[in-house]
Motif scaffolding. Structure first.
Motif, PDB file in Angstrom:
ATOM      1  N   GLN A   1       5.075 -10.905  -7.352  1.00 32.78           N
ATOM      2  CA  GLN A   1       6.336 -10.265  -7.722  1.00 32.78           C
ATOM      3  C   GLN A   1       6.606 -10.336  -9.217  1.00 32.78           C
ATOM      4  OE1 GLN A   1       9.967 -10.874  -5.170  1.00 32.78           O
ATOM      5  NE2 GLN A   1      10.697 -11.992  -6.954  1.00 32.78           N
ATOM      6  N   SER A   2       6.140 -11.416  -9.870  1.00 29.60           N
ATOM      7  CA  SER A   2       6.573 -11.665 -11.247  1.00 29.60           C
ATOM      8  C   SER A   2       5.475 -11.588 -12.304  1.00 29.60           C
ATOM      9  CB  SER A   2       7.233 -13.045 -11.332  1.00 29.60           C
ATOM     10  OG  SER A   2       6.314 -14.056 -10.946  1.00 29.60           O
ATOM     11  N   VAL A   3       4.213 -11.645 -11.902  1.00 22.68           N
ATOM     12  CA  VAL A   3       3.122 -11.665 -12.876  1.00 22.68           C
ATOM     13  C   VAL A   3       2.369 -10.333 -12.842  1.00 22.68           C
ATOM     14  CG1 VAL A   3       1.003 -12.806 -13.601  1.00 22.68           C
ATOM     15  CG2 VAL A   3       2.879 -14.161 -12.636  1.00 22.68           C
ATOM     16  N   PRO A   4       2.391  -9.572 -13.938  1.00 20.85           N
ATOM     17  CA  PRO A   4       1.664  -8.293 -13.965  1.00 20.85           C
ATOM     18  C   PRO A   4       0.148  -8.511 -13.896  1.00 20.85           C
ATOM     19  CG  PRO A   4       3.249  -8.477 -15.778  1.00 20.85           C
ATOM     20  CD  PRO A   4       3.104  -9.835 -15.182  1.00 20.85           C
ATOM     21  N   HIS A   5      -0.550  -7.546 -13.350  1.00 26.30           N
ATOM     22  CA  HIS A   5      -2.020  -7.542 -13.346  1.00 26.30           C
ATOM     23  C   HIS A   5      -2.605  -8.794 -12.699  1.00 26.30           C
ATOM     24  CE1 HIS A   5      -1.452  -4.212 -16.100  1.00 26.30           C
ATOM     25  NE2 HIS A   5      -0.814  -4.998 -16.936  1.00 26.30           N
ATOM     26  N   ILE A   6      -2.001  -9.252 -11.632  1.00 28.83           N
ATOM     27  CA  ILE A   6      -2.533 -10.428 -10.947  1.00 28.83           C
ATOM     28  C   ILE A   6      -3.367 -10.002  -9.744  1.00 28.83           C
ATOM     29  CG2 ILE A   6      -0.524 -10.745  -9.417  1.00 28.83           C
ATOM     30  CD1 ILE A   6      -0.940 -13.789  -9.754  1.00 28.83           C
ATOM     31  N   ARG A   7      -4.418 -10.752  -9.509  1.00 29.00           N
ATOM     32  CA  ARG A   7      -5.285 -10.513  -8.350  1.00 29.00           C
ATOM     33  C   ARG A   7      -5.342 -11.806  -7.549  1.00 29.00           C
ATOM     34  NH1 ARG A   7     -11.022 -10.862  -7.469  1.00 29.00           N
ATOM     35  NH2 ARG A   7     -11.692  -9.436  -5.800  1.00 29.00           N
ATOM     36  N   ILE A   8      -5.160 -11.695  -6.225  1.00 28.54           N
ATOM     37  CA  ILE A   8      -5.100 -12.886  -5.374  1.00 28.54           C
ATOM     38  C   ILE A   8      -6.179 -12.827  -4.304  1.00 28.54           C
ATOM     39  CG2 ILE A   8      -3.693 -14.137  -3.679  1.00 28.54           C
ATOM     40  CD1 ILE A   8      -1.245 -13.423  -5.303  1.00 28.54           C
ATOM     41  N   ILE A   9      -6.931 -13.918  -4.202  1.00 30.96           N
ATOM     42  CA  ILE A   9      -7.958 -14.098  -3.174  1.00 30.96           C
ATOM     43  C   ILE A   9      -7.500 -15.240  -2.279  1.00 30.96           C
ATOM     44  CG2 ILE A   9     -10.404 -14.576  -2.730  1.00 30.96           C
ATOM     45  CD1 ILE A   9     -10.917 -13.822  -5.692  1.00 30.96           C
ATOM     46  N   ALA A  10      -7.671 -15.093  -0.968  1.00 31.20           N
ATOM     47  CA  ALA A  10      -7.173 -16.130  -0.065  1.00 31.20           C
ATOM     48  C   ALA A  10      -8.157 -16.416   1.058  1.00 31.20           C
ATOM     49  CB  ALA A  10      -5.824 -15.727   0.521  1.00 31.20           C
TER      50      ALA A  10
END
Length: 366
Positions: free
Chosen positions: A24-33
């Protein structure tokens, strides 16, 4: 702006809430889970919180700038062994556990101290799992960071900024002090609340009169006893010495109080309650704690048709989402007390203003 990549090993309530806050708050973020619960991963993908899922801790996490250990603490040894094989030299490793000495020891044994900063977002919920996670869980809560002695200052500064981006308040402590502080303000209260509930259960009559009329103050101070038994079993088994020491101090304090009661020392009794009142009233409003602060108000309403509907409609017109609602009848009058719980402080404040404008006198429950 360069892309930030964050990996989550475990995507339950806390991991999911952090992921949502970052998305929601960090631009250009990629998340792996990675998570053992396939349904949680599917939901995270469907909600566009996670960009990629993994079925193991493998090379897909090697591109991460941050890796969050969010699985149950008993999984840490195995997860750390897997992380050690794939972590990049520039990655910062962190966790979300409420006890820090054990994870610091595990990290030290794994040879990962140089890239580890312990993390403890002091928030939570009676509900669990990714399905109940939300970014708002991190808003204005204390997020404690426990850096190792060898982690670079640059990494600590970067992590502090990331926590602020989540909407939380970073607080840096060493792991020993963290465990002592949380034992006092979080772990011991859970033990005390559960003990009080068990005392009433064992003292109740066959017709359950105590349980039937339990409300108000009793429910307020024992709400946290509804937490996960497994979680608190693990906390007590990992922060044992601090909890035991403070529990001993608490027992001594109760023994002193019993002595004051038995001697009918009115001055000492006044000092006891007044000292507690003054100190309690000095607390800040931060929503800290493993269970997030409840946003509760109570409103007197007449027991007549339409009284409840009027209030609910009023709040609905203000787009206020009510988390929980109930009416207590433990008074001598025929009127009732409506209890309303909200998801966030902003909703509570709007509700109070709206109700006061209509002539009600809502009371905020602390």
């Amino acid at each position: 702006m360069s892309q930030l990549t964050c990996g989550f090993i475990g995507l339950g309530l806390i991991g999911g809430s952090i992921a949502k806050a970052l998305k929601q708050s960090v631009p250009h973020i990629r998340i792996i889970a990675y998570d053992l619960n396939a349904d949680s991963l599917k939901l995270a993908l469907a909600q566009h919180i996670v960009d990629e899922t993994a079925d193991s801790i493998d090379r897909r996490f090697s591109c991460c700038d941050y890796i969050f250990l969010c699985a149950p603490v008993q999984k840490n040894d195995a997860n750390l062994a897997a992380v050690k094989e794939i972590i990049s030299p520039d990655c910062l490793l962190t966790d979300v556990g409420s006890v820090k000495n054990t994870i610091h020891a595990a990290v030290r044994n794994a040879g990962l101290e140089h890239c580890f900063i312990g993390g403890h977002p002091m928030a939570g919920s009676e509900r669990t799992g990714f399905a109940n996670s939300k970014a708002a869980l991190l808003e204005n809560i204390y997020y404690i960071l426990t850096p190792t002695s060898t982690v670079p200052q640059k990494k600590l500064d970067g992590y502090r900024r990331l926590v602020e981006d989540m909407g939380a308040i970073p607080l840096i402590l060493d792991c020993e002090r963290h465990d002592y502080v949380t034992a006092a303000i979080s772990h011991l209260p859970h033990v005390a609340a559960s003990s009080l509930v068990n005392l009433v259960k064992d003292s109740d009559s066959a017709d359950g009169i105590m349980k039937m009329i339990a409300a108000g103050g009793f429910k307020d101070i024992t709400r946290i006893a509804s937490s996960s038994a497994v979680m608190w079993q693990q906390i007590c088994l990992t922060n044992t010495s601090n909890i035991s020491m403070l529990l001993g101090n608490y027992i001594d304090a109760l023994t002193d109080l019993k002595r004051i009661l038995d001697s009918s020392d009115k001055e000492k009794l006044y000092e006891f309650f007044e000292g507690a009142r003054i100190y309690r009233d000095s607390f800040t409003g931060a929503s800290s704690g493993p269970i997030k602060r409840s946003f509760l108000i109570s409103v007197d309403i007449a027991d007549r048709a339409g009284a409840l509907a009027r209030i609910v409609t009023l709040l609905s017109e203000q787009n206020i989402n009510i988390k929980n609602i109930g009416i207590t009848h433990n008074r001598e009058t025929e009127d009732g007390v409506l209890q309303l719980e909200f998801y966030e402080e902003a909703s509570l404040q709007t509700a109070v203003e709206s109700l006061e404008a209509e002539g009600y006198a809502p009371q905020v429950r602390k």
